[in-house]
Design an enzyme around this catalytic site. Structure first.
Site, PDB file in Angstrom:
ATOM      1  N   HIS A 215       6.381   2.346  -6.894  1.00  0.00           N
ATOM      2  CA  HIS A 215       6.094   1.932  -5.516  1.00  0.00           C
ATOM      3  C   HIS A 215       4.679   1.363  -5.351  1.00  0.00           C
ATOM      4  CE1 HIS A 215       4.174   5.923  -5.384  1.00  0.00           C
ATOM      5  NE2 HIS A 215       3.535   5.524  -4.305  1.00  0.00           N
ATOM      6  N   ASP A 216       3.734   1.808  -6.176  1.00  0.00           N
ATOM      7  CA  ASP A 216       2.346   1.357  -6.041  1.00  0.00           C
ATOM      8  C   ASP A 216       1.934   0.331  -7.099  1.00  0.00           C
ATOM      9  OD1 ASP A 216       1.377   2.533  -3.741  1.00  0.00           O
ATOM     10  OD2 ASP A 216       0.599   4.318  -4.748  1.00  0.00           O
TER      11      ASP A 216
ATOM     12  N   LYS B  32      -0.882  -2.035  -6.427  1.00  0.00           N
ATOM     13  CA  LYS B  32      -2.288  -1.638  -6.378  1.00  0.00           C
ATOM     14  C   LYS B  32      -3.078  -2.156  -7.578  1.00  0.00           C
ATOM     15  CE  LYS B  32      -2.351   2.321  -3.276  1.00  0.00           C
ATOM     16  NZ  LYS B  32      -2.611   3.767  -3.118  1.00  0.00           N
TER      17      LYS B  32
ATOM     18  N   HIS C  63      -1.170  -4.589  -1.143  1.00  0.00           N
ATOM     19  CA  HIS C  63      -0.566  -3.999  -2.335  1.00  0.00           C
ATOM     20  C   HIS C  63       0.951  -3.870  -2.183  1.00  0.00           C
ATOM     21  CE1 HIS C  63      -0.476   0.080  -0.412  1.00  0.00           C
ATOM     22  NE2 HIS C  63       0.439   0.331  -1.323  1.00  0.00           N
TER      23      HIS C  63
ATOM     24  N   HIS D 188       7.302   1.295   1.424  1.00  0.00           N
ATOM     25  CA  HIS D 188       6.947   2.712   1.542  1.00  0.00           C
ATOM     26  C   HIS D 188       5.851   2.987   2.567  1.00  0.00           C
ATOM     27  CE1 HIS D 188       4.039   1.278  -1.494  1.00  0.00           C
ATOM     28  NE2 HIS D 188       3.257   2.272  -1.126  1.00  0.00           N
ATOM     29  N   HIS D 189       5.197   1.934   3.098  1.00  0.00           N
ATOM     30  CA  HIS D 189       4.227   2.131   4.176  1.00  0.00           C
ATOM     31  C   HIS D 189       4.767   1.655   5.535  1.00  0.00           C
ATOM     32  CE1 HIS D 189       0.832   3.772   2.031  1.00  0.00           C
ATOM     33  NE2 HIS D 189       0.940   2.841   1.099  1.00  0.00           N
TER      34      HIS D 189
ATOM     35  N   ASP E  97       5.385  10.166  -1.043  1.00  0.00           N
ATOM     36  CA  ASP E  97       4.082   9.532  -1.208  1.00  0.00           C
ATOM     37  C   ASP E  97       3.070  10.141  -0.239  1.00  0.00           C
ATOM     38  OD1 ASP E  97       2.230   7.443  -2.130  1.00  0.00           O
ATOM     39  OD2 ASP E  97       2.553   6.528  -0.173  1.00  0.00           O
TER      40      ASP E  97
END
Length: 449
Positions: A320-321, A324, A349, A373-374, A402
């Site tokens: 998911h990240d 970044k 990101h 996811h954000h 998360d």
């Protein structure tokens, strides 16, 4: 709730690794496709010197994965040079081989924009400890890269090539100060191909050829330089290098003896390997991707998802990240609040995650799930501001895990919170940022640990 069976898309290892290499370009601050182009250059040289199919297979993956450990020194570079790690790395690659040019670059970029006292302190540290600093940064990078390649079941030749990428023909390189033919042949080819692409992207084909020629007998094996100059004499060499279809050409270059179709277990290994690359970007995220992945899998099981769906969701959670890798460590490590520019870069990101996963056939169906996811149930999330009805349960699970792991882990701006306090904060966000049903399952999952 009914769940559809998850099919594993047909793909080859070459396709997946080539596509994932774009994530490595991000962390090095290189133009998209750098590892792909480096692979094209290196494979032409390898063929020109008559490498066997087996050796070409090892060379192929060493070239694509040469930067596998590069995220591991990002935070350290940011700390030591008080600079944007991605910009610093990108600029450093275009510096010549002389000590004077290296020092000029380092001193001009260190704590740039800082006070005189701040710059003097940082530069003084580099002058006093420069050799040890450089060795530490490269050992960290090379060791991590070789270790991750090993978890992906690549040969010792591939792992050694990644570990010794920064060795120089004249013995001035690192980490082992190897000289001449003591340097693995694949490492020698990879470093030369890397420099050729950097200078080609930066200043064109003539600059690339001149730089390779200039480093002959110094950084590079003269015989390999001759091979490069021979293959690059063809206009087709440069045309392919600049072509928008180069990724497909490089995928087709993969020697059949070294490639194979992917099964679920290997896709899991790839996800976990790049989870390690992601987490190495910051000491504050060590193990974060795996923890979010494992907790998401546990929650998916509690929701009675099938074993295939649980496995699929875990991959999305682990990755998911991945976006970044395109965010400066100066932002990720900042102890205070972010300004508008920094916050915009941080928010990007999620967009990077969608772009990276979306280009990988075997992971493309994870792109929207992972990148959201954000997003928030109240529509105030990012990157798209999706309304709650548009956010899938899969994403809601990842978001919850998360959120939880971030609270119970150390961050630059605060220490880890106790579990009870973390759950209280999450309860306050239930129904707006976090799905209430997912939170209830999380609490039950945490209670069982």
């Amino acid at each position: 709730m009914l769940h559809q069976p998850i099919a594993i898309p047909t793909a080859s290892r070459a396709e997946v690794i080539a596509a994932f290499s774009h994530a490595l370009d991000l962390t090095e601050g290189q133009p998209a496709g750098h590892c792909i182009r480096t692979c094209w250059i290196g494979m032409q040289v390898g063929r020109a010197i008559g490498l066997s199919d087996a050796d070409l297979g090892d060379l192929y993956y060493a070239l694509l994965l040469k930067d596998l450990g590069c995220s591991s020194n990002a935070a350290r570079i940011c700390e030591l040079y008080e600079a944007d790690d991605r910009a610093f790395k990108a600029g450093y690659k275009t510096v010549g081989t002389s000590l004077a040019s290296t020092l000029h670059f380092v001193f001009s970029r260190t704590a740039k924009g800082g006070s005189l006292r701040q710059r003097a302190r940082a530069i003084g540290n580099i002058l006093l400890n420069g050799d040890a600093i450089a060795q530490d940064l490269i050992v960290s990078r090379c060791t991590r890269g070789a270790d991750i390649a090993r978890t992906l079941r690549f040969s010792d030749a591939v792992c050694d090539a990644i570990y010794h990428l920064d060795e120089h023909w004249n013995g001035s390189g690192r980490p082992g100060r190897l000289q001449g033919e003591a340097i693995p042949l694949l490492s020698r080819i990879a470093l030369m191909a890397q420099v050729a692409d950097v200078f080609h992207s930066h200043a064109g084909r003539e600059a690339a050829a001149d730089e390779v020629r200039r480093r002959s007998g110094d950084w590079f094996d003269p015989a390999l330089v001759d091979a490069f100059l021979a293959v690059s004499a063809s206009p087709t060499f440069w045309q392919v290098l600049s072509s928008p279809t180069i990724e497909g050409r490089v995928v087709r270059l993969a020697p059949h003896c070294s490639d194979r179709p992917l099964d679920g277990a290997y896709l899991d290994s790839i996800a976990d390997a790049f989870g390690q690359v992601i987490d190495a970007k910051s000491p504050f995220t060590a193990g974060h991707s795996k923890r979010v992945g494992d907790l998401s899998a546990r929650m998916a099981t509690a929701f009675d998802m099938t074993a295939d769906e649980v496995r699929w969701l875990r991959r999305a959670a682990v990755l998911h990240d991945v976006g970044k890798l395109g965010v400066s460590s100066a932002i990720l490590e900042k102890p205070g609040g972010l300004d508008d520019r920094e916050w915009a870069e941080m928010r990007d990101h999620a967009t990077h995650t969608r772009a990276i996963l979306g280009r990988i056939g075997a992971f493309s169906d994870l792109a929207d799930i992972a990148a959201a996811h954000h997003e928030r149930l109240d529509g105030c999330g990012y990157p798209l501001g999706l309304p709650g009805a548009a956010i899938s349960r899969h994403t809601r699970i990842i978001t919850t895990c998360d959120f939880y792991d971030a609270l119970v882990s150390d961050r630059p701006y605060r220490g880890a919170l106790p579990v009870d306090e973390a759950l209280r904060i999450m309860s306050d966000a239930s129904g707006t940022a976090i799905d209430p049903e997912c939170l209830a399952v999380l609490k039950a999952s945490v209670d069982r640990t």
